[in-house]
Scaffold this active site. Structure first.
Site, mmCIF file in Angstrom:
data_model
loop_
_atom_site.group_PDB
_atom_site.id
_atom_site.type_symbol
_atom_site.label_atom_id
_atom_site.label_comp_id
_atom_site.label_asym_id
_atom_site.label_seq_id
_atom_site.Cartn_x
_atom_site.Cartn_y
_atom_site.Cartn_z
ATOM 1 C CG ASP A 142 -0.184 -0.147 2.849
ATOM 2 O OD1 ASP A 142 0.336 -0.886 2.006
ATOM 3 O OD2 ASP A 142 -0.665 0.548 3.741
ATOM 4 C CD GLU A 150 2.875 -1.348 7.782
ATOM 5 O OE1 GLU A 150 3.302 -1.369 9.528
ATOM 6 O OE2 GLU A 150 2.618 -0.079 7.215
ATOM 7 C CD GLU A 151 2.356 2.847 6.398
ATOM 8 O OE1 GLU A 151 2.437 3.980 6.977
ATOM 9 O OE2 GLU A 151 3.217 3.761 5.076
ATOM 10 C CG HIS A 153 5.243 7.850 6.094
ATOM 11 N ND1 HIS A 153 4.339 8.393 7.305
ATOM 12 C CD2 HIS A 153 5.918 7.047 5.775
ATOM 13 C CE1 HIS A 153 3.838 6.321 7.709
ATOM 14 N NE2 HIS A 153 4.864 6.020 6.689
HETATM 15 ZN ZN LIG Z 1 5.238 4.123 6.563
HETATM 16 ZN ZN LIG Z 2 5.931 1.208 6.197
#
Ligand SMILES: [Zn+2]
Ligand SMILES: [Zn+2]
Length: 443
Positions: free
Chosen positions: A112, A170-171, A401
Site C-alpha cells: 500500500d 500496512e499503513e 513519509h
Molecule cells: Zn510507512
Molecule cells: Zn512502511
C-alpha cells in the site's frame, strides 16, 4: 489486538520450540548457488527497475491495491508459483516449491501507498493525485517479486518452500475496516504449509545503498492511540470565575502527560507520548467548554505498554477533578512491537555478512516507528531488517513519509540478494537437522 500475559508467555515458549533448529553454526549458502543468484539478479535488474517505477507511478491506498495485486499475481503465476488471491481483500500469497524436501519459510512484502501528494519531479512520479509510495512499499513489492524470479530459477537446488506474502494496508485502516497483517493471518497466510520463519525488509533512508541494518530483539515500537475529551463549563472570556476553562486544563494535561516518560517510567526504557491533534473552543471571547485531544503512545516493552493507559488516566482524572471538570479517555491498542527472534538473527547475520560484506551489515538501535509485521512476528520466528536506500555520497536523504522520499533504485538488487541468501540459508539450516516433524506436531 494483543493477547494476555499468560498467552504471551506460552507464545514465547512455543516460539522457542519452533526455533530451536536455528541454534546451529551459521551456514553461508553454497558458492555455486550464490554465483547463480548473482547471475539471475543481473538478468532481471532492468526489469525490476521498470516494475518499481510502474508501481511508483500507480500507487494505491490500503485495501485498494487492486491493480498492484493483479500485477503481483500475474508475475507470480508466470513464474509458475501456486498463487492465492483475495487473501485479506487484495492480498496475494504465492508458494514456490523447491525440488528437495524441506520446510517452508516466508517473505512478507507490503503493497500500500500513503495519502501524500508527491513533490518529486522525476518522470516516474505518482500519477495518482494525493497518493504516493512514500514508505517504499513499491520497493518491498518489487524486491519480493525479484526474489520470486531468482529463486524460481534455482528451485532445483532449493530445499523446501518459500511462501511470498504480499500484504495490503500496512499503513493503517479507515475506521471500522479490517485488513493488513491481522487479516492475512486470519486468512491463513501462515498456514498450509505452515511457515517456520518469516523475513521482511524495510527501506531505510538513514542507511546507504549496499548497507543493511539489524537489531536482535526489538526493532520497532508498539503503537497505540488515544482520545481524551475534557469537558468544562463555558462562560464569558472576561469572567473566568463563572466557567471551567477546558483549554487551560488541556494545556496542563498535555504537559503533565510528558512527565510519565520523564518521571514514571524507567529511564532506560524508551517510551513516547505524543498529542498530535487538539481541537476545542468556539470563539476568542468565550471560555472553552470542550477540548478533544488525540495522540499516540510508543513503547518497546510490554510491561511499560500495559502501564501507560493507567498512568495517563491517573493524570487526567486528577487534573480534571481538581478543576471540577469531567473527562472521557479512550485508549486503543494498536500493533505490538516488532520483535526479531534473537536466535534467528544470530543465525542469519553471518549469512547477510557473507552475501554483502561484514562492513555493510550494521547494528541499529530500535526505532520508535511501528510496523504491523509485528503481528506476523508474534506467530512465527521473524527477522525484519533495514535496507539502505540513501545514495552514496549523499549526506542525508528525504525521510520515510516525506513527499520528497526518493530511495535509490540501486538498493533493489541488494535487497533481492540479501533476501535470497537469507531464505535459502534458513531452509538449509532447518532441513539439515532432525526436528522438523516435532515442530510440525507442535504447530
Ligand atoms: Zn510507512
Ligand atoms: Zn512502511
Amino acid at each position: 489486538m494483543r493477547s494476555g500475559t499468560a498467552k504471551f508467555i506460552s507464545g514465547c515458549l512455543l516460539l522457542g520450540f519452533i526455533l530451536w533448529p536455528f541454534r546451529v553454526p551459521a551456514q553461508a549458502i553454497d558458492q555455486k548457488l550464490a554465483q547463480a543468484i548473482d547471475q539471475e539478479i543481473e538478468k532481471i535488474r532492468a526489469e525490476m527497475v521498470k516494475v518499481r517505477r510502474f508501481l511508483h507511478m500507480n500507487p494505491e491506498l490500503g485495501n485498494h491495491e487492486f491493480e498492484t495485486s493483479k500485477l503481483v499475481a500475474s508475475k507470480l503465476s508466470s513464474l509458475g508459483l501456486e498463487v492465492k488471491t483475495g487473501v485479506a481483500g487484495t492480498g496475494v500469497v504465492g508458494l514456490l516449491r523447491g525440488a528437495l524436501p524441506g520446510p517452508t519459510v516466508a517473505i512478507r512484502a507490503d503493497m500500500d501507498a500513503l495519502p501524500i501528494q508527491e513533490l518529486n519531479t522525476f518522470p516516474y512520479r505518482s500519477l495518482n493525485p494525493g497518493v504516493m509510495h512514500a514508505c517504499g512499499h513499491d520497493f518491498h513489492t518489487t524486491i519480493a517479486l525479484g526474489v520470486a524470479a531468482v529463486l524460481s530459477a534455482v528451485k532445483d537446488r532449493m530445499r523446501g518452500n518459500v511462501k511470498f506474502i504480499f500484504q495490503p494496508a500496512e499503513e493503517g485502516l479507515p475506521p471500522g475496516e479490517e485488513g493488513g497483517a491481522a487479516l492475512m493471518i486470519k486468512g491463513g497466510a501462515l498456514d498450509n504449509p505452515p511457515v517456520r520463519a518469516i523475513f521482511a525488509l524495510h527501506v531505510w533512508p538513514e542507511l546507504q545503498v549496499g548497507e543493511v541494518g539489524y537489531a536482535a530483539g526489538y526493532l520497532m515500537a508498539s503503537s497505540d492511540n488515544f482520545i481524551i475529551t475534557i469537558t468544562g463549563k463555558s462562560a464569558h472570556a472576561a469572567r473566568p470565575q463563572e466557567g471551567i476553562d477546558a483549554v487551560v486544563l488541556a494545556a496542563e494535561v498535555i504537559t503533565s502527560l510528558q512527565t510519565i516518560v520523564s518521571r514514571a517510567i524507567d529511564p532506560t526504557e524508551p517510551a513516547v507520548i505524543t498529542v498530535g491533534k487538539i481541537q476545542g473552543g468556539t470563539k476568542a471571547n468565550i471560555i472553552a467548554e470542550k477540548v478533544e485531544m488525540e495522540g499516540t503512545v510508543r513503547t518497546l516493552n510490554d510491561k511499560v505498554r500495559e502501564k501507560m493507559p493507567v498512568l495517563m488516566e491517573n493524570i487526567i482524572r486528577g487534573l480534571t477533578g481538581s478543576y471540577g471538570a469531567s473527562y472521557s479517555f479512550r485508549y486503543e491498542k494498536g500493533t505490538p512491537p516488532v520483535y526479531n527472534h534473537p536466535d534467528l538473527v544470530q543465525a542469519m547475520v553471518p549469512v547477510l555478512e557473507n552475501a554483502l560484506s561484514p562492513e555493510q551489515v550494521l547494528t541499529v538501535k530500535p526505532q520508535m516507528v511501528a510496523e504491523d509485521f509485528a503481528l506476523l512476528a508474534e506467530r512465527v520466528p521473524a527477522f525484519m531488517y533495514l535496507l539502505g536506500v540513501r545514495s552514496p555520497g549523499q549526506a542525508s536523504a528525504a525521510p520515510l513519509h516525506s513527499p520528497y522520499f526518493n530511495p535509490d533504485e540501486r538498493a533493489i538488487p541488494v535487497g533481492i540478494k540479501a533476501m535470497c541468501h537469507l531464505v535459502l540459508s534458513a531452509l538449509d539450516q532447518q532441513a539439515s537437522l532432525k526436528g522438523t516433524d516435532r515442530q510440525a506436531a507442535i504447530r
